[in-house]
Design a protein around this motif. Structure first.
Motif, PDB file in Angstrom:
ATOM      1  N   ARG A  22       0.845  -1.205   0.000  1.00 42.53           N
ATOM      2  CA  ARG A  22       0.000   0.000   0.000  1.00 42.53           C
ATOM      3  C   ARG A  22       0.875   1.247   0.000  1.00 42.53           C
ATOM      4  NH1 ARG A  22      -5.372   1.594   1.275  1.00 42.53           N
ATOM      5  NH2 ARG A  22      -5.882  -0.624   1.348  1.00 42.53           N
ATOM      6  N   MET A  23       0.562   2.162  -0.914  1.00 45.33           N
ATOM      7  CA  MET A  23       1.188   3.478  -0.949  1.00 45.33           C
ATOM      8  C   MET A  23       0.093   4.492  -0.665  1.00 45.33           C
ATOM      9  SD  MET A  23       3.603   3.116  -4.346  1.00 45.33           S
ATOM     10  CE  MET A  23       4.266   4.763  -4.086  1.00 45.33           C
ATOM     11  N   GLN A  24       0.275   5.277   0.371  1.00 50.78           N
ATOM     12  CA  GLN A  24      -0.805   6.166   0.787  1.00 50.78           C
ATOM     13  C   GLN A  24      -0.256   7.516   1.222  1.00 50.78           C
ATOM     14  OE1 GLN A  24      -3.388   4.318   3.672  1.00 50.78           O
ATOM     15  NE2 GLN A  24      -5.144   5.384   2.835  1.00 50.78           N
ATOM     16  N   GLY A  25      -1.003   8.552   0.893  1.00 47.87           N
ATOM     17  CA  GLY A  25      -0.627   9.892   1.298  1.00 47.87           C
ATOM     18  C   GLY A  25      -0.891  10.900   0.196  1.00 47.87           C
ATOM     19  N   ARG A  26      -0.775  12.163   0.561  1.00 45.19           N
ATOM     20  CA  ARG A  26      -1.055  13.257  -0.375  1.00 45.19           C
ATOM     21  C   ARG A  26      -0.205  13.168  -1.631  1.00 45.19           C
ATOM     22  NH1 ARG A  26       0.429  18.749   2.241  1.00 45.19           N
ATOM     23  NH2 ARG A  26       2.500  18.118   1.497  1.00 45.19           N
ATOM     24  N   ASP A  27       1.035  12.670  -1.496  1.00 40.22           N
ATOM     25  CA  ASP A  27       1.954  12.623  -2.636  1.00 40.22           C
ATOM     26  C   ASP A  27       2.102  11.228  -3.239  1.00 40.22           C
ATOM     27  OD1 ASP A  27       2.487  15.344  -2.249  1.00 40.22           O
ATOM     28  OD2 ASP A  27       4.161  14.929  -0.880  1.00 40.22           O
ATOM     29  N   ALA A  28       1.213  10.316  -2.894  1.00 39.29           N
ATOM     30  CA  ALA A  28       1.377   8.933  -3.351  1.00 39.29           C
ATOM     31  C   ALA A  28       1.404   8.834  -4.875  1.00 39.29           C
ATOM     32  CB  ALA A  28       0.260   8.059  -2.785  1.00 39.29           C
ATOM     33  N   ILE A  29       0.472   9.508  -5.544  1.00 39.09           N
ATOM     34  CA  ILE A  29       0.409   9.430  -7.012  1.00 39.09           C
ATOM     35  C   ILE A  29       1.647  10.071  -7.630  1.00 39.09           C
ATOM     36  CG2 ILE A  29      -0.933  10.002  -9.064  1.00 39.09           C
ATOM     37  CD1 ILE A  29      -2.420   8.140  -7.188  1.00 39.09           C
ATOM     38  N   ALA A  30       2.015  11.251  -7.124  1.00 39.00           N
ATOM     39  CA  ALA A  30       3.181  11.958  -7.673  1.00 39.00           C
ATOM     40  C   ALA A  30       4.460  11.166  -7.441  1.00 39.00           C
ATOM     41  CB  ALA A  30       3.286  13.341  -7.045  1.00 39.00           C
ATOM     42  N   PHE A  31       4.601  10.538  -6.279  1.00 40.34           N
ATOM     43  CA  PHE A  31       5.794   9.751  -5.994  1.00 40.34           C
ATOM     44  C   PHE A  31       5.885   8.556  -6.939  1.00 40.34           C
ATOM     45  CE2 PHE A  31       7.875   6.230  -3.717  1.00 40.34           C
ATOM     46  CZ  PHE A  31       9.112   6.800  -3.493  1.00 40.34           C
ATOM     47  N   ALA A  32       4.778   7.833  -7.108  1.00 34.71           N
ATOM     48  CA  ALA A  32       4.777   6.691  -8.022  1.00 34.71           C
ATOM     49  C   ALA A  32       5.041   7.132  -9.459  1.00 34.71           C
ATOM     50  CB  ALA A  32       3.435   5.958  -7.932  1.00 34.71           C
ATOM     51  N   PHE A  64       5.176  -5.260 -11.370  1.00 34.61           N
ATOM     52  CA  PHE A  64       3.985  -5.276 -10.535  1.00 34.61           C
ATOM     53  C   PHE A  64       2.813  -4.676 -11.305  1.00 34.61           C
ATOM     54  CE2 PHE A  64       7.075  -1.996  -9.308  1.00 34.61           C
ATOM     55  CZ  PHE A  64       6.430  -0.838  -9.692  1.00 34.61           C
ATOM     56  N   ALA A  65       1.636  -4.881 -10.758  1.00 35.27           N
ATOM     57  CA  ALA A  65       0.451  -4.147 -11.202  1.00 35.27           C
ATOM     58  C   ALA A  65       0.218  -3.013 -10.218  1.00 35.27           C
ATOM     59  CB  ALA A  65      -0.766  -5.063 -11.247  1.00 35.27           C
ATOM     60  N   VAL A  66      -0.235  -1.871 -10.728  1.00 32.17           N
ATOM     61  CA  VAL A  66      -0.578  -0.722  -9.880  1.00 32.17           C
ATOM     62  C   VAL A  66      -2.081  -0.486  -9.985  1.00 32.17           C
ATOM     63  CG1 VAL A  66      -0.329   1.755  -9.504  1.00 32.17           C
ATOM     64  CG2 VAL A  66       1.665   0.395 -10.124  1.00 32.17           C
ATOM     65  N   LEU A  67      -2.754  -0.525  -8.849  1.00 35.61           N
ATOM     66  CA  LEU A  67      -4.189  -0.257  -8.765  1.00 35.61           C
ATOM     67  C   LEU A  67      -4.392   1.060  -8.031  1.00 35.61           C
ATOM     68  CD1 LEU A  67      -7.259  -1.001  -8.810  1.00 35.61           C
ATOM     69  CD2 LEU A  67      -6.831  -2.285  -6.693  1.00 35.61           C
ATOM     70  N   ARG A  68      -5.095   1.986  -8.693  1.00 32.35           N
ATOM     71  CA  ARG A  68      -5.433   3.251  -8.023  1.00 32.35           C
ATOM     72  C   ARG A  68      -6.742   3.062  -7.255  1.00 32.35           C
ATOM     73  NH1 ARG A  68      -5.407   9.561  -9.758  1.00 32.35           N
ATOM     74  NH2 ARG A  68      -7.287  10.194  -8.659  1.00 32.35           N
ATOM     75  N   VAL A  69      -6.655   3.169  -5.938  1.00 31.13           N
ATOM     76  CA  VAL A  69      -7.845   3.057  -5.095  1.00 31.13           C
ATOM     77  C   VAL A  69      -8.583   4.382  -5.057  1.00 31.13           C
ATOM     78  CG1 VAL A  69      -8.698   2.524  -2.775  1.00 31.13           C
ATOM     79  CG2 VAL A  69      -6.750   1.244  -3.726  1.00 31.13           C
ATOM     80  N   ASP A  70      -7.833   5.465  -4.782  1.00 31.31           N
ATOM     81  CA  ASP A  70      -8.400   6.810  -4.803  1.00 31.31           C
ATOM     82  C   ASP A  70      -7.241   7.790  -5.003  1.00 31.31           C
ATOM     83  OD1 ASP A  70      -7.195   7.326  -2.219  1.00 31.31           O
ATOM     84  OD2 ASP A  70      -8.916   6.386  -1.257  1.00 31.31           O
ATOM     85  N   GLY A  71      -7.514   9.071  -4.850  1.00 31.56           N
ATOM     86  CA  GLY A  71      -6.516  10.088  -5.139  1.00 31.56           C
ATOM     87  C   GLY A  71      -5.313  10.083  -4.221  1.00 31.56           C
ATOM     88  N   GLU A  72      -5.368   9.341  -3.123  1.00 25.65           N
ATOM     89  CA  GLU A  72      -4.244   9.297  -2.188  1.00 25.65           C
ATOM     90  C   GLU A  72      -3.807   7.869  -1.866  1.00 25.65           C
ATOM     91  OE1 GLU A  72      -4.882  11.608   1.318  1.00 25.65           O
ATOM     92  OE2 GLU A  72      -4.916  13.517   0.221  1.00 25.65           O
ATOM     93  N   LEU A  77       0.677  -4.729  -6.678  1.00 29.65           N
ATOM     94  CA  LEU A  77       0.654  -6.189  -6.629  1.00 29.65           C
ATOM     95  C   LEU A  77       1.997  -6.669  -7.151  1.00 29.65           C
ATOM     96  CD1 LEU A  77      -2.956  -6.771  -8.005  1.00 29.65           C
ATOM     97  CD2 LEU A  77      -2.208  -6.222  -5.688  1.00 29.65           C
ATOM     98  N   LEU A  78       2.903  -6.896  -6.212  1.00 30.55           N
ATOM     99  CA  LEU A  78       4.305  -7.153  -6.515  1.00 30.55           C
ATOM    100  C   LEU A  78       4.498  -8.612  -6.917  1.00 30.55           C
ATOM    101  CD1 LEU A  78       7.183  -5.857  -6.372  1.00 30.55           C
ATOM    102  CD2 LEU A  78       7.293  -6.714  -4.016  1.00 30.55           C
ATOM    103  N   LEU A  79       5.058  -8.824  -8.109  1.00 29.00           N
ATOM    104  CA  LEU A  79       5.278 -10.172  -8.614  1.00 29.00           C
ATOM    105  C   LEU A  79       6.618 -10.705  -8.120  1.00 29.00           C
ATOM    106  CD1 LEU A  79       4.163  -9.689 -12.342  1.00 29.00           C
ATOM    107  CD2 LEU A  79       2.763 -10.398 -10.398  1.00 29.00           C
ATOM    108  N   ASP A  80       6.585 -11.763  -7.334  1.00 32.83           N
ATOM    109  CA  ASP A  80       7.760 -12.579  -7.000  1.00 32.83           C
ATOM    110  C   ASP A  80       8.749 -11.935  -6.033  1.00 32.83           C
ATOM    111  OD1 ASP A  80       6.970 -14.685  -8.895  1.00 32.83           O
ATOM    112  OD2 ASP A  80       7.498 -13.206 -10.418  1.00 32.83           O
ATOM    113  N   ALA A  81       8.944 -10.644  -6.069  1.00 31.27           N
ATOM    114  CA  ALA A  81       9.994 -10.011  -5.259  1.00 31.27           C
ATOM    115  C   ALA A  81       9.627 -10.001  -3.777  1.00 31.27           C
ATOM    116  CB  ALA A  81      10.243  -8.591  -5.752  1.00 31.27           C
ATOM    117  N   PRO A 103       3.983  -3.137   3.253  1.00 35.49           N
ATOM    118  CA  PRO A 103       3.365  -4.380   2.783  1.00 35.49           C
ATOM    119  C   PRO A 103       2.076  -4.660   3.557  1.00 35.49           C
ATOM    120  CG  PRO A 103       5.709  -4.693   3.296  1.00 35.49           C
ATOM    121  CD  PRO A 103       5.302  -3.363   3.865  1.00 35.49           C
ATOM    122  N   GLU A 104       1.054  -5.125   2.851  1.00 36.39           N
ATOM    123  CA  GLU A 104      -0.182  -5.560   3.502  1.00 36.39           C
ATOM    124  C   GLU A 104      -0.053  -7.068   3.739  1.00 36.39           C
ATOM    125  OE1 GLU A 104      -3.948  -3.951   2.095  1.00 36.39           O
ATOM    126  OE2 GLU A 104      -2.841  -2.660   0.714  1.00 36.39           O
ATOM    127  N   ALA A 105       0.705  -7.409   4.782  1.00 32.24           N
ATOM    128  CA  ALA A 105       1.073  -8.809   5.010  1.00 32.24           C
ATOM    129  C   ALA A 105      -0.120  -9.693   5.323  1.00 32.24           C
ATOM    130  CB  ALA A 105       2.101  -8.881   6.141  1.00 32.24           C
TER     131      ALA A 105
END
Length: 285
Positions: A22-32, A64-72, A77-81, A103-105
């Protein structure tokens, strides 16, 4: 151990080599957007894409696959690593960005050989039980990836079939020895629309863009049928047009990076004949 799956069509089975971050926060989209090779900013809420992280020299660190949940909020979905190692390495570049990585363990990832209820293509869906579903089906081969909900059946045979279909569709599954070895073009990730040459700067972007615009792609992904031969990542492949290496394998499916022009013929891996097959379509997002 038997070699027949216990899963019925539509039954969910565990996929232990896909991890959720999970990547979350005001800058999550810009950071990615600044770190990853595809255009994360182009996603709408509920959409996903194939993506990856590169070294400054344009070699793939992770897919990986990147899923946008919302604006933050993004989910990777990390493959193998290794998820903890990936997060630790990526965290070094956060600096003052308002984003958290974790990680969402406790989130289970499962698959089924059936079409999802309402997710289609790049549009994910959230079920009544809170689980998120993604459409990973190709042409004539429906598949659903489920994130969340309860634990799924442990079925190594079904899981192996899932990985073999990934390879047949040209989705590399990279073990540690293959990380930082290949460019996105060598892995033919343009077939999956997994990288951008237009969105602006990211690590490795200069190499990727130069290769694209100068037409310097001489090697790419080839799908091999290996029969009963056992092959491993890193094995040399010889062909009439030149040699290459196995990137990944599952059962009698393998992906290799080889010269593409002319098409590879007279293939051998470790002295055993292999057969080139066309890559399947339908997994681009």
């Amino acid at each position: 151990m038997h070699d027949k799956s216990d899963a019925l069509p539509g039954d969910f089975f565990a996929i232990p080599d896909i991890h959720v971050i999970r990547m979350q926060g005001r800058d999550a989209i810009a950071f990615a957007q600044a770190q990853f090779m595809n255009d994360v900013a182009a996603l709408a809420d509920g959409q996903w894409q194939w993506n990856g992280w590169l070294t400054p020299k344009g070699r793939v660190v992770a897919l990986f696959a990147v899923l946008r949940v919302d604006g933050e909020t993004l989910r990777l979905l990390l493959l193998d690593a290794d998820p903890a190692g990936f997060v630790e390495r990526l965290q070094r570049f956060v600096f003052r960005s308002k984003v958290t990585l974790a990680p969402e363990a406790d989130v289970a990832v499962a698959g089924a050989f059936a079409a999802p209820g309402s997710a289609r293509g790049a549009q994910a869906s959230v079920n009544d039980d809170g689980a998120t579903e993604l459409d990973l089906g190709g042409v004539d081969e429906p598949r659903t990836l489920r994130i969340g909900a309860g634990p799924a059946t442990i079925d190594p045979v079904a899981h192996g079939r899932w990985r073999a279909l990934d390879l047949a569709h040209g989705l590399p599954r990279l073990e540690p020895s293959q990380l930082e070895q290949w460019t996105p073009q060598q892995l033919s990730l343009d077939r999956l629309r997994a990288f951008s040459v237009k969105k602006g700067c990211y690590p490795g972007q200069e190499i990727v863009a130069r290769t694209h615009f100068l037409g310097q792609v001489k090697r790419g992904l080839a799908r091999l049928h290996t029969g009963s031969a056992t092959v491993s990542a890193g094995d040399e492949v010889t062909a009439a047009s030149g040699s290459g290496r196995i990137v990944c394998s599952q059962g009698d499916e393998a992906l290799a990076v080889l010269p593409l022009d002319p098409a590879p013929v007279d293939l051998q891996v470790g002295g055993t004949a292999a057969r080139a097959l066309p890559l399947l379509d339908g997994l681009a997002r």
